[in-house]
Write a protein that holds these residues in place. Sequence first.
Motif, PDB file in Angstrom:
ATOM      1  N   PRO A  41       0.785  -1.248   0.000  1.00 28.82           N
ATOM      2  CA  PRO A  41       0.000   0.000   0.000  1.00 28.82           C
ATOM      3  C   PRO A  41       0.816   1.297   0.000  1.00 28.82           C
ATOM      4  O   PRO A  41       0.231   2.381   0.043  1.00 28.82           O
ATOM      5  CB  PRO A  41      -0.811  -0.118   1.291  1.00 28.82           C
ATOM      6  N   GLN A  42       2.145   1.205  -0.040  1.00 34.26           N
ATOM      7  CA  GLN A  42       2.940   2.433  -0.100  1.00 34.26           C
ATOM      8  C   GLN A  42       2.837   3.055  -1.487  1.00 34.26           C
ATOM      9  O   GLN A  42       2.845   2.364  -2.494  1.00 34.26           O
ATOM     10  CB  GLN A  42       4.397   2.108   0.217  1.00 34.26           C
ATOM     11  N   ARG A  94       0.302   4.918  -3.055  1.00 37.83           N
ATOM     12  CA  ARG A  94      -0.909   4.924  -3.874  1.00 37.83           C
ATOM     13  C   ARG A  94      -1.024   6.289  -4.538  1.00 37.83           C
ATOM     14  O   ARG A  94      -0.746   7.314  -3.935  1.00 37.83           O
ATOM     15  CB  ARG A  94      -2.145   4.704  -2.991  1.00 37.83           C
ATOM     16  N   GLY A 129     -12.136   2.230  -4.005  1.00 35.21           N
ATOM     17  CA  GLY A 129     -11.131   3.123  -3.433  1.00 35.21           C
ATOM     18  C   GLY A 129      -9.943   3.342  -4.346  1.00 35.21           C
ATOM     19  O   GLY A 129      -9.803   2.708  -5.394  1.00 35.21           O
ATOM     20  N   ASP A 183      -6.582   0.548  -3.651  1.00 37.17           N
ATOM     21  CA  ASP A 183      -6.624  -0.158  -2.370  1.00 37.17           C
ATOM     22  C   ASP A 183      -7.242  -1.555  -2.451  1.00 37.17           C
ATOM     23  O   ASP A 183      -7.561  -2.166  -1.431  1.00 37.17           O
ATOM     24  CB  ASP A 183      -7.353   0.669  -1.317  1.00 37.17           C
ATOM     25  N   PRO A 189      -5.804  -8.939   1.051  1.00 38.05           N
ATOM     26  CA  PRO A 189      -6.162  -7.549   1.381  1.00 38.05           C
ATOM     27  C   PRO A 189      -4.903  -6.746   1.679  1.00 38.05           C
ATOM     28  O   PRO A 189      -3.944  -7.273   2.268  1.00 38.05           O
ATOM     29  CB  PRO A 189      -7.035  -7.696   2.634  1.00 38.05           C
ATOM     30  N   GLN A 190      -4.907  -5.483   1.287  1.00 40.66           N
ATOM     31  CA  GLN A 190      -3.748  -4.649   1.557  1.00 40.66           C
ATOM     32  C   GLN A 190      -3.649  -4.324   3.048  1.00 40.66           C
ATOM     33  O   GLN A 190      -4.653  -4.210   3.743  1.00 40.66           O
ATOM     34  CB  GLN A 190      -3.834  -3.351   0.746  1.00 40.66           C
ATOM     35  N   GLN A 191      -2.419  -4.177   3.499  1.00 37.91           N
ATOM     36  CA  GLN A 191      -2.166  -3.853   4.895  1.00 37.91           C
ATOM     37  C   GLN A 191      -2.823  -2.524   5.257  1.00 37.91           C
ATOM     38  O   GLN A 191      -2.793  -1.555   4.491  1.00 37.91           O
ATOM     39  CB  GLN A 191      -0.655  -3.767   5.128  1.00 37.91           C
ATOM     40  N   GLN A 192      -3.410  -2.468   6.422  1.00 43.69           N
ATOM     41  CA  GLN A 192      -4.040  -1.249   6.887  1.00 43.69           C
ATOM     42  C   GLN A 192      -3.024  -0.366   7.615  1.00 43.69           C
ATOM     43  O   GLN A 192      -2.070  -0.861   8.207  1.00 43.69           O
ATOM     44  CB  GLN A 192      -5.204  -1.576   7.837  1.00 43.69           C
ATOM     45  N   GLY A 193      -3.223   0.927   7.565  1.00 40.95           N
ATOM     46  CA  GLY A 193      -2.318   1.856   8.240  1.00 40.95           C
ATOM     47  C   GLY A 193      -2.175   3.139   7.462  1.00 40.95           C
ATOM     48  O   GLY A 193      -2.874   3.375   6.469  1.00 40.95           O
ATOM     49  N   VAL A 194      -1.259   3.985   7.918  1.00 35.51           N
ATOM     50  CA  VAL A 194      -1.017   5.265   7.266  1.00 35.51           C
ATOM     51  C   VAL A 194       0.195   5.120   6.350  1.00 35.51           C
ATOM     52  O   VAL A 194       1.301   4.832   6.818  1.00 35.51           O
ATOM     53  CB  VAL A 194      -0.770   6.376   8.302  1.00 35.51           C
ATOM     54  N   LYS A 241       1.155   8.992   0.190  1.00 33.92           N
ATOM     55  CA  LYS A 241       0.448   9.062  -1.092  1.00 33.92           C
ATOM     56  C   LYS A 241       1.381   9.612  -2.169  1.00 33.92           C
ATOM     57  O   LYS A 241       2.217  10.471  -1.914  1.00 33.92           O
ATOM     58  CB  LYS A 241      -0.781   9.979  -0.960  1.00 33.92           C
TER      59      LYS A 241
END
Length: 325
Positions: free
Chosen positions: A112-113, A115, A141, A144, A192-197, A200
Amino acid sequence: MKLLFAGTPEVAVPSLQALADDDAFEIVAVLTRPDAPQGRGRRLVPSPVKRAALELGIPVLDGNPSDPAFVSELRSTGAEIAAVVAYGRILRQAALDAMPLGWYNLHFSLLPQWRGAAPVQRAIWAGDRLSGATVFRITKGLDDGPVIAQSTVEIGRHETAGSLLGRLSMDGSHLLSMAIKAVASGKARPEPQQQGVFEKAEKIGVDDAHIDFRAPAYAVERQIRACTPEPGAWAHLHQDRGNDKPLLMHVLDAREARYLPDEQPQELKDVVLSPGELLTSKRHVWVGTLTVPLELREVKLQGRKAMDASAWARGAHLSDSAFLD
């Protein structure tokens, strides 16, 4: 399997070619953005993907996804699955639902880094050591959806965004083909993609590419690499402090000027350059930053061809007060 391919720029062409060469697929149509005006004459020019599709004899669609007739046009192709590489337009849910097996996007980062629109450029600018390609299912989304496949590459010490994107477009073309076949055969295992901050990848505009020599040398070098070739890192060249008409200069290649004590050029010894201040010799051009100087290796003045920086400086007859800002 009947497949729809969606893409627009040059980086999408290797994937289109790889899928076209694979006997597992029949590309029934290519979706791309409409011809765009380019050059001084604003002549309409087809996208690189459209040109490649026509050479391959594949029908081309360039409809607007917001048009009510768009979904019907998609369904009429008979495609069961869609592969996407840098298409550049948002697909609404009705369009996503038009493909029985879904839409699968090749994204040039390790999701997810990063996006977003400029993952390769942002990775270089941030100083990342690794990049890669990710194939994921497109959902509502932004980048995501669940991941189907991923590959990793090291970013070269002096690699530009253009060079890295070229490598990833080739590596990613094979990853995309493999992932689509896994989905079609039922062997894919979406994760599923890893959740977090995560950071972008915001688009980089011309103003962002204005070089700030008040930053440390390593940061300026990253900015130049990230903005090469597009939109192009640039600065204003003042050939003399009394000259009120600066020239636009693009910097295509620059390196942090860190030398071992016995390797330091004589011209740099006991010299402290202020940010933007230029120093030239027969074989070198340096510019000051917040820290050590930056050596300019290739430059391009507006309206001229790219050239070796030292060759440019020898012919430019710069004054001792010349600087960049």
